[in-house]
Design a protein around this motif. Structure first.
Motif, short mmCIF file in Angstrom:
data_model
loop_
_atom_site.label_atom_id
_atom_site.label_comp_id
_atom_site.label_asym_id
_atom_site.label_seq_id
_atom_site.Cartn_x
_atom_site.Cartn_y
_atom_site.Cartn_z
N TRP A 180 7.82 -5.54 12.76
CA TRP A 180 7.83 -7.00 12.74
C TRP A 180 9.04 -7.59 13.47
O TRP A 180 9.48 -8.69 13.17
N GLY A 181 9.57 -6.86 14.41
CA GLY A 181 10.64 -7.38 15.26
C GLY A 181 11.92 -7.70 14.51
O GLY A 181 12.64 -6.81 14.09
N ASP A 182 12.19 -8.98 14.33
CA ASP A 182 13.47 -9.40 13.74
C ASP A 182 13.44 -9.48 12.21
O ASP A 182 14.36 -10.02 11.61
N ALA A 183 12.41 -8.94 11.59
CA ALA A 183 12.38 -8.91 10.12
C ALA A 183 13.48 -7.98 9.62
O ALA A 183 13.91 -7.06 10.33
N HIS A 184 13.96 -8.24 8.42
CA HIS A 184 14.99 -7.37 7.86
C HIS A 184 14.86 -7.26 6.34
O HIS A 184 14.18 -8.05 5.70
N ILE A 185 15.54 -6.24 5.80
CA ILE A 185 15.50 -5.93 4.38
C ILE A 185 16.86 -6.26 3.76
O ILE A 185 17.89 -5.88 4.29
N GLN A 186 16.82 -6.92 2.62
CA GLN A 186 18.02 -7.09 1.80
C GLN A 186 17.72 -6.47 0.45
O GLN A 186 16.59 -6.55 -0.04
N THR A 187 18.72 -5.85 -0.15
CA THR A 187 18.52 -5.26 -1.47
C THR A 187 19.65 -5.68 -2.39
O THR A 187 20.73 -6.07 -1.95
N ASN A 188 19.36 -5.62 -3.67
CA ASN A 188 20.38 -5.89 -4.68
C ASN A 188 20.19 -4.90 -5.80
O ASN A 188 19.18 -4.95 -6.51
N GLN A 189 21.14 -4.00 -5.96
CA GLN A 189 21.07 -2.97 -7.00
C GLN A 189 21.90 -3.33 -8.23
O GLN A 189 21.94 -2.57 -9.19
N THR A 190 22.56 -4.48 -8.21
CA THR A 190 23.40 -4.88 -9.34
C THR A 190 22.86 -6.17 -9.95
O THR A 190 23.59 -7.12 -10.18
N LEU B 136 13.17 2.10 -0.38
CA LEU B 136 13.95 1.73 0.80
C LEU B 136 13.50 2.53 2.02
O LEU B 136 13.33 1.98 3.12
N THR B 137 13.29 3.82 1.86
CA THR B 137 12.84 4.67 2.96
C THR B 137 11.50 4.19 3.51
O THR B 137 11.32 4.08 4.73
N ILE B 138 10.58 3.87 2.63
CA ILE B 138 9.27 3.37 3.05
C ILE B 138 9.40 2.05 3.80
O ILE B 138 8.82 1.86 4.87
N LEU B 139 10.18 1.15 3.27
CA LEU B 139 10.33 -0.17 3.88
C LEU B 139 11.07 -0.10 5.22
O LEU B 139 10.74 -0.85 6.15
N HIS C 183 0.81 -1.23 0.00
CA HIS C 183 0.00 0.00 0.00
C HIS C 183 0.84 1.28 0.00
O HIS C 183 0.62 2.17 -0.84
N PRO C 184 1.82 1.43 0.89
CA PRO C 184 2.60 2.68 0.86
C PRO C 184 3.46 2.82 -0.40
O PRO C 184 3.73 3.94 -0.85
N LEU C 185 3.87 1.70 -0.99
CA LEU C 185 4.62 1.78 -2.24
C LEU C 185 3.71 2.28 -3.36
O LEU C 185 4.12 3.13 -4.17
N VAL C 186 2.49 1.78 -3.40
CA VAL C 186 1.52 2.24 -4.40
C VAL C 186 1.20 3.72 -4.18
O VAL C 186 1.14 4.49 -5.15
N GLU C 187 1.00 4.12 -2.93
CA GLU C 187 0.72 5.54 -2.65
C GLU C 187 1.85 6.44 -3.12
O GLU C 187 1.61 7.57 -3.54
N ALA C 188 3.08 5.91 -3.06
CA ALA C 188 4.24 6.68 -3.52
C ALA C 188 4.45 6.54 -5.03
O ALA C 188 5.44 7.02 -5.57
N ARG C 189 3.52 5.86 -5.69
CA ARG C 189 3.55 5.65 -7.14
C ARG C 189 4.79 4.87 -7.58
O ARG C 189 5.40 5.15 -8.61
#
Length: 173
Positions: free
Chosen positions: A89-99, A79-82, A42-48
């Motif tokens: 969610w406590g111990d949840a985490h984000i991984q990204t790959n830009q390459t 990334l800012t939104i996430l 939802h917040p990603l969609v709101e941010a278009r």
């Protein structure tokens, strides 16, 4: 191994599209519930921010891993939104790959063609190209690979599937 590929070559794929301008996000350890995916999207969609290639992988402990792709131009905003969401969610985490790059092979009724995935993944294995993710549909097989491996991957897939037409992200404009 190239002898195996030559004997398996088949004209069932018509197009190979290469997309180099996406980034991958993986949210691990999020609750496995419809509410969670809605809270993420939802917040990603709101941010278009356009989201593509989504995958939800449930774990035995009631948690899940949720992955998706966004355009490079939207990376920082996403990334800012996430980063604002994940702490809930406590111990949840984000991984990204830009390459990362996505190679999508398409052709008619792939799901009716036994061995297509074997040929594609074997073709990528020969030059030792690591596949980070595979998604399929009735007419498309998409693989995520390191962006530096694109040329080798394209060459290997074109050799495995003789006559495969290349369409790059630059050609889609």
């Amino acid at each position: 191994m190239s002898d195996v590929l030559e004997s398996k070559s088949m004209p069932v794929l018509s197009t190979l599209a290469v997309v180099r301008d996406e980034c991958q996000f993986v949210l691990s350890g999020v609750p496995n519930s419809p509410e969670t995916t809605a809270l993420i999207l939802h917040p990603l969609v709101e941010a278009r921010i356009g989201v593509d290639a989504m995958a939800l992988n449930a774990q035995d402990d009631g948690r899940a891993s949720f992955s998706f792709m966004v355009h490079q131009d939207d990376y920082q905003s996403a990334l800012t939104i996430l980063e604002q969401l994940v702490p809930r969610w406590g111990d949840a985490h984000i991984q990204t790959n830009q390459t990362i790059a996505r190679l999508s092979m398409s052709g008619p009724a792939l799901w009716l063609q036994p061995g297509i995935m074997d040929v594609a993944l074997t073709a990528l294995a020969v030059p030792n190209i690591r596949v980070d993710s595979v998604t399929t549909s009735e007419q498309t097989i998409s693989v995520l690979i390191a962006e530096v491996d694109v040329e080798s991957a394209v060459q290997a897939l074109q050799q495995a599937f003789i006559g495969l037409e290349l369409v790059t992200d630059e050609m889609r404009c």
